[in-house]
Enzyme design. Structure first.
Site, PDB file in Angstrom:
ATOM      1  N   SER A  25       0.859  -1.185   0.000  1.00  0.00           N
ATOM      2  CA  SER A  25       0.000   0.000   0.000  1.00  0.00           C
ATOM      3  C   SER A  25       0.895   1.234   0.000  1.00  0.00           C
ATOM      4  CB  SER A  25      -0.884  -0.037   1.252  1.00  0.00           C
ATOM      5  OG  SER A  25      -1.567   1.182   1.425  1.00  0.00           O
TER       6      SER A  25
ATOM      7  N   LYS B 106      -1.482  -1.097  -4.121  1.00  0.00           N
ATOM      8  CA  LYS B 106      -2.611  -0.231  -3.745  1.00  0.00           C
ATOM      9  C   LYS B 106      -2.100   1.199  -3.649  1.00  0.00           C
ATOM     10  CE  LYS B 106      -4.846   0.215   0.688  1.00  0.00           C
ATOM     11  NZ  LYS B 106      -5.522  -0.520   1.791  1.00  0.00           N
TER      12      LYS B 106
ATOM     13  N   LYS C 101      -2.995   5.132  -2.549  1.00  0.00           N
ATOM     14  CA  LYS C 101      -3.914   6.035  -1.866  1.00  0.00           C
ATOM     15  C   LYS C 101      -4.339   7.114  -2.837  1.00  0.00           C
ATOM     16  CE  LYS C 101      -3.747   4.203   2.271  1.00  0.00           C
ATOM     17  NZ  LYS C 101      -4.917   3.670   2.984  1.00  0.00           N
TER      18      LYS C 101
ATOM     19  N   ASP D  24      -7.278   3.334  -2.846  1.00  0.00           N
ATOM     20  CA  ASP D  24      -7.904   3.434  -1.520  1.00  0.00           C
ATOM     21  C   ASP D  24      -8.068   4.909  -1.175  1.00  0.00           C
ATOM     22  OD1 ASP D  24      -8.784   3.262   1.086  1.00  0.00           O
ATOM     23  OD2 ASP D  24      -7.001   2.227   1.860  1.00  0.00           O
TER      24      ASP D  24
ATOM     25  N   GLU E  49     -11.267   1.190  -2.815  1.00  0.00           N
ATOM     26  CA  GLU E  49     -11.524   0.965  -1.393  1.00  0.00           C
ATOM     27  C   GLU E  49     -12.048   2.238  -0.729  1.00  0.00           C
ATOM     28  OE1 GLU E  49      -8.257  -1.186   0.432  1.00  0.00           O
ATOM     29  OE2 GLU E  49      -8.599  -0.200   2.359  1.00  0.00           O
TER      30      GLU E  49
ATOM     31  N   ASP F  17     -13.629  -0.736   3.951  1.00  0.00           N
ATOM     32  CA  ASP F  17     -12.638  -0.844   5.018  1.00  0.00           C
ATOM     33  C   ASP F  17     -13.247  -0.226   6.280  1.00  0.00           C
ATOM     34  OD1 ASP F  17     -10.515  -0.377   6.789  1.00  0.00           O
ATOM     35  OD2 ASP F  17      -9.129   0.409   5.307  1.00  0.00           O
TER      36      ASP F  17
ATOM     37  N   LYS G 250      -9.610  -6.378   8.747  1.00  0.00           N
ATOM     38  CA  LYS G 250      -8.499  -6.090   9.658  1.00  0.00           C
ATOM     39  C   LYS G 250      -8.879  -6.586  11.041  1.00  0.00           C
ATOM     40  CE  LYS G 250      -7.046  -1.892   7.210  1.00  0.00           C
ATOM     41  NZ  LYS G 250      -6.972  -0.429   7.249  1.00  0.00           N
TER      42      LYS G 250
ATOM     43  N   GLY H 202      -4.097  -3.982   6.391  1.00  0.00           N
ATOM     44  CA  GLY H 202      -3.002  -3.697   7.314  1.00  0.00           C
ATOM     45  C   GLY H 202      -3.147  -2.329   7.938  1.00  0.00           C
TER      46      GLY H 202
HETATM   47  O1  OSB Z   1      -6.822   2.355   4.808  1.00  0.00           O
HETATM   48  O2  OSB Z   1      -5.930   0.450   4.598  1.00  0.00           O
HETATM   49  C1  OSB Z   1      -5.919   1.581   5.071  1.00  0.00           C
HETATM   50  C2  OSB Z   1      -2.669   2.163   6.990  1.00  0.00           C
HETATM   51  C3  OSB Z   1      -3.145   2.809   8.100  1.00  0.00           C
HETATM   52  C4  OSB Z   1      -4.500   3.054   8.207  1.00  0.00           C
HETATM   53  C5  OSB Z   1      -5.373   2.670   7.185  1.00  0.00           C
HETATM   54  C6  OSB Z   1      -4.885   2.016   6.074  1.00  0.00           C
HETATM   55  C7  OSB Z   1      -3.503   1.781   5.960  1.00  0.00           C
HETATM   56  C8  OSB Z   1      -2.878   1.169   4.799  1.00  0.00           C
HETATM   57  C9  OSB Z   1      -1.532   0.525   5.026  1.00  0.00           C
HETATM   58  O3  OSB Z   1      -3.328   1.223   3.691  1.00  0.00           O
HETATM   59  C10 OSB Z   1      -1.544  -0.936   4.859  1.00  0.00           C
HETATM   60  C11 OSB Z   1      -0.269  -1.555   5.395  1.00  0.00           C
HETATM   61  O4  OSB Z   1      -0.192  -1.830   6.605  1.00  0.00           O
HETATM   62  O5  OSB Z   1       0.656  -1.766   4.614  1.00  0.00           O
HETATM   63 MG    MG Z   2      -8.192   1.339   3.604  1.00  0.00          MG
END
Ligand code: OSB
Ligand code: MG
Length: 374
Positions: free
Chosen positions: A136, A162, A164, A189, A214, A239, A263, A291
């Site tokens: 991500s 992924k 952001k 995401d 997402e 999520d 999660k 994660g």
């Molecule tokens: O939205 O999935 C999410 C990290 C912190 C809070 C929310 C998210 C995330 C990530 C990181 O996308 C995923 C990772 O741990 O690699």
């Molecule tokens: Mg997310």
């Protein structure tokens, strides 16, 4: 099992690079380790994943640790626990506070697996030796910086990427990556950065052959997500909306999404996560393991969950070196052909690295059964 002692270790490890989302920027992983000791001297470990700010969910590190000390630890030390599955029910009268509950419940699971001389993965019915993983990537300052990072992670072997996104930080970036990597398993995401008025932007994202988008809308917008899903060919994945099996059922029955980012911390631990994974498999909803920039203990719990057969899509569970120069457990999680190995040692299968832990520990507190805090 009778728990006699609990230790709360407050740790902060720097991230290799800041992680930016539509909520803000994280420069470090600030967390607590929950260490439980039972009457036979067996230890169990959980990691508290709440963030410093109440942005991703309502919980913060401060509120969660308070709930853990005042309510959750007294509940599990006052009586004998026969099975780890009992803990979910014991905590059930407490509303919300899923991350606090998860941290303690997962420490109990680890202790039970260790006392049964089983890996946590095998104990929860997970059979995989390796899990496929993705990465991500946070919001970047320009498409070129993003392309460089994607290149680096694709070279390393990550099986899915992924990105952001946020308004003004979307089409141009996704387009650049898609043009350079036409076949890459790619997704976006938004962390709730859009609303119905942004429909045309989201519709534009529909053309890039994304695996899913997402959490485009707000964290309670089941109905609006259902409307959006009906307008797009790309899967919507939820999520932030998902705190329980009830939320997954609601999303499924309303048609709010076709995929679930699961999660452990956000749904209150292993018990609820297993129920959700089973429901998704039965109802043909794609489920994958998300994660929260976990340190080694949280990562080990995620890997055990993702080793179950319901999890075919690569998770947001990257190698230790994607996040940290050094982590608080040994051994590190290392990428092997786009996969991580599922630990086979007892419990979560990793141990605390005391030198690294000492370096990054901010404070430690101990609670003895029915005696109080020192
Ligand atoms: O939205 O999935 C999410 C990290 C912190 C809070 C929310 C998210 C995330 C990530 C990181 O996308 C995923 C990772 O741990 O690699
Ligand atoms: Mg997310």
């Amino acid at each position: 099992m009778h728990f006699q002692k609990a230790k709360l270790i407050h740790v902060e490890i720097p991230l290799i690079a800041p992680f930016k989302t539509s909520y803000g920027e994280l420069k470090s992983k600030d967390f607590y380790i929950i260490e439980l000791m039972n009457a036979d001297g067996i230890y169990g470990y959980g990691e508290l994943e709440a963030f410093p700010l109440p942005d991703y969910t309502e919980e913060t590190l401060e509120t969660a640790i308070k709930i853990i000390k005042q309510h959750l630890l007294p509940l599990i030390t006052q009586k004998k626990i026969h099975f780890p599955e009992e803990v979910h029910g014991i905590f059930n009268w407490i509303q919300g506070n899923e991350m606090a509950k998860s941290a303690v419940e997962l420490a109990v699971w680890d202790a039970f697996a260790k006392s049964e001389k089983s890996s946590l993965a095998r104990m929860i019915g997970a059979n995989k030796d390796f899990i496929s993983v993705g990465v991500s990537i946070g919001l970047q300052n320009n498409p070129n910086d993003l392309l460089q990072l994607v290149e680096q992670y694709v070279q390393a072997g990550y099986q899915r990427v992924k990105l952001k996104v946020a308004p003004n930080h979307d089409i141009q970036y996704i387009k650049a990556v898609r043009e350079k990597f036409p076949k890459l398993s790619l997704m976006a995401d938004a962390n709730s950065a859009y609303n119905r008025e942004d429909f045309l932007l989201l519709k534009e994202l529909d053309q890039f052959d994304l695996e899913m988008i997402e959490q485009p809308f707000g964290t309670k917008d089941f109905v609006d997500h259902a409307w959006l899903q009906s307008q797009l060919k790309t899967r919507i994945c939820l999520d932030e909306n998902i705190r329980s099996l009830g939320d997954v059922r609601q999303a499924h029955l309303l048609g709010s999404c076709q995929a679930i980012n699961l999660k452990l911390a956000r749904v209150g631990g292993m018990c609820e996560a297993l129920r959700i994974a089973e429901y998704c498999a039965e109802n043909k909803l794609l489920v994958w393991c998300g994660g929260m920039l976990e340190a080694g203990i949280g990562r080990a719990h995620n890997i055990a969950l993702a080793a179950r057969s319901e999890f075919e899509f690569p998770g947001d569970i990257s190698a230790s070196n994607r996040y940290f120069h050094e982590d608080i457990v040994s051994p590190d999680f290392v990428l092997d052909k786009g996969r991580l190995r599922v630990p086979t040692d007892n419990g979560i299968g990793v141990t605390l690295n005391s030198d690294v832990l000492k370096k990054y520990t901010k404070s430690t507190e101990e609670m003895l059964l029915n005696i109080g805090w020192s």
